[in-house]
Design an enzyme around this catalytic site. Sequence first.
Site, PDB file in Angstrom:
ATOM      1  N   GLY A   1      39.909 -42.738  32.444  1.00 15.93           N
ATOM      2  CA  GLY A   1      38.732 -42.775  31.780  1.00 15.93           C
ATOM      3  C   GLY A   1      38.690 -42.151  30.504  1.00 15.93           C
TER       4      GLY A   1
ATOM      5  CG  ASP B   1      35.272 -48.930  30.506  1.00 16.67           C
ATOM      6  OD1 ASP B   1      35.234 -48.236  31.184  1.00 16.67           O
ATOM      7  OD2 ASP B   1      36.575 -48.869  30.885  1.00 16.67           O
TER       8      ASP B   1
ATOM      9  CB  SER C   1      39.664 -49.823  26.409  1.00 20.32           C
ATOM     10  OG  SER C   1      40.811 -49.312  27.332  1.00 20.32           O
ATOM     11  CB  SER C   2      38.886 -44.056  26.406  1.00 21.48           C
ATOM     12  OG  SER C   2      37.692 -44.418  26.907  1.00 21.48           O
TER      13      SER C   2
ATOM     14  CB  THR D   1      43.150 -49.664  33.370  1.00 23.55           C
ATOM     15  OG1 THR D   1      42.100 -48.737  34.504  1.00 23.55           O
ATOM     16  CG2 THR D   1      42.318 -50.525  33.018  1.00 23.55           C
TER      17      THR D   1
ATOM     18  CB  THR E   1      43.886 -45.760  33.987  1.00 24.12           C
ATOM     19  OG1 THR E   1      42.116 -46.246  33.630  1.00 24.12           O
ATOM     20  CG2 THR E   1      44.758 -46.427  32.121  1.00 24.12           C
TER      21      THR E   1
ATOM     22  NE  ARG F   1      39.009 -52.869  28.426  1.00 28.82           N
ATOM     23  CZ  ARG F   1      39.027 -51.971  29.056  1.00 28.82           C
ATOM     24  NH1 ARG F   1      40.255 -51.685  30.056  1.00 28.82           N
ATOM     25  NH2 ARG F   1      37.630 -50.687  29.028  1.00 28.82           N
TER      26      ARG F   1
HETATM   27  N1  GLY Z   1      38.871 -48.393  32.480  1.00 30.79           N
HETATM   28  C1  GLY Z   1      39.795 -47.118  31.596  1.00 30.79           C
HETATM   29  C2  GLY Z   1      39.573 -47.349  29.864  1.00 30.79           C
HETATM   30  O1  GLY Z   1      40.032 -48.633  29.546  1.00 30.79           O
HETATM   31  O2  GLY Z   1      39.287 -46.461  29.400  1.00 30.79           O
END
Ligand code: GLY
Length: 572
Positions: free
Chosen positions: A477, A426, A455-456, A402, A384, A111
Amino acid sequence: MQKVNRVFLIAIFFFTCDANTKNAIEKSRIDSYHYSVIKKIIAGNGAVVSAHPLASKAGLEILKMGGNAIDAAIATQLALAVVFPNAGNIGGGGFMVARLSNGQLVSLDYREMAPGKAHRDMYIDPDGTARTDKSQDGHLASGVPGTVAGIFASMKYAKLPFAKLIQPAIDLAQKGFVISQREASSFNGLQGELKKFNTVMPVFVKGSWKAGDTLVQTDLANTLIRIRDQGAKGFYEGSTAKLIVEEMKRGGGIISYDDLKNYVAKFRVPHVFDYKGYQVVGMPMPSSGGVLLHQMMKMIEGRHIASMGFQSLQSVQLMTEVERRAFADRAEFMGDADFYKVPVKAITSTAYLQDRMKDFDPSKANVSSRIKAGNAIPYESEETTHLDVIDKDGNAVAITTTLNNSFGNKTVVGGAGFFLNDEMDDFSIKQGVPNMFGAIGGEANAIMPGKRMLSSMTPTIVLKDGKPFIIVGTPGGTTIPTSVFQTLVNIIEFGMSTEDAVYKPKFHHQWLPDTLDVEKGFPKSVRESLKGMGYAIRERSAIGRTEVIKVLPDGKFEAVADNRGEDAAEGW
Ligand code: GLY
């Protein structure tokens, strides 16, 4: 003529191996502009599914060369950075969940990270205005990219030399590839923002793109060659780092040489839970995905959802209320666990989840009554991208990667040819202020230097008797965890075919805004009944682009690519 040659060369490069394996696979194809796209494949030796046919083919080539699923996933991911610049990337970040042939479970966090000069209130004006324009577009929106570090960390489990894995991406960038109508429209729609957020005009800037045009990315090819020759240093140090830092200086960004040099991908303990005898392997913090999926699955587990039926009023309402509760916890408790103590054990305990459902009423909508701030905002595209790979030895890989929004912060690093992310959005840039997905957060997800934004993304592997059964993930998202949740419930509880589980309309609730989003095609009668129960319904064009590989009872791999995009499955 030139265009025709390129199409021909790409076709030759990718299709020659197919002839030998025709009998080993079943395919259902749909015609695309310049090459066929396989939406579903059943294969015995290995399978790949991703958002772009050329990226899936790159992964397949690597499997056929003797590479394992990790090798193929690396090649697919790098190819996506070239052929799917909306979300495929080297300027963003991602997560990998894997189950290796020896049974080892792996999760890798690459990330993006807040730069050293980032601070909690960096997007708040002196008068208190939250500047989502700055967290969502342009140079200041970027976190320190993690993808290249992640790819090199995952090389620990690869078989083939890296130079082989990156070559398809280099070829696609150098020789170019022919774009589809959808890609042409997407580039055309981007022209204004490209001009606004770039100091050096990238190759994507053009009077008008049309289907059949060839996109050649020479600067990107040269960056990939530096990565091939110098490893991660080819990105985080030397010429590429210089180009990134110079780009930052030209556009008021803050990523420094030290930020780049100090970035590390982190192996983490996967988030694992049981569901009715299956073992679900997901991503831990800083992804909310694994924990959200855990909460949602466990909140429905004892409620006989299978007997309610797929998209019955009862099952949709139950799943909606479960989604609402999980997302309320996301806003309150979740963030980078290296910086904030996330009470994972507590919020996934049986007692806690039973208590969360205490006020569930099957006859009416609950209300997200703790709303203090956050108006519903229009949805932007949620880009993403996700890929799955499996090989004959039982290595299974799920990767979601993403740039955040489509084409990230819309800035291409001058001379380096890749888009930067806008992942800083985010974070919770100000308590109670919704991010681009309408999600809110607070202390747990506040900005700090070196911290990773929540993040999701929910790359997930479901094991049956310890062996891979379902590999799944999607972009979208905040709709990511709910789409993965619904896909798993569709397969495990409703016994649906993989195609139906992926293709049938989805729905989404995220606590705030207190709205139930339903995808176009969602049954009208259920929608009307839900309205009658007090739900505010909003229709959306598409939710996610879910990719699934399922292992069939005979051991073959069934790969299904979402029909919401030009996604493609490959296998042999
Ligand atoms: N940028 C979308 C996520 O990481 O949830």
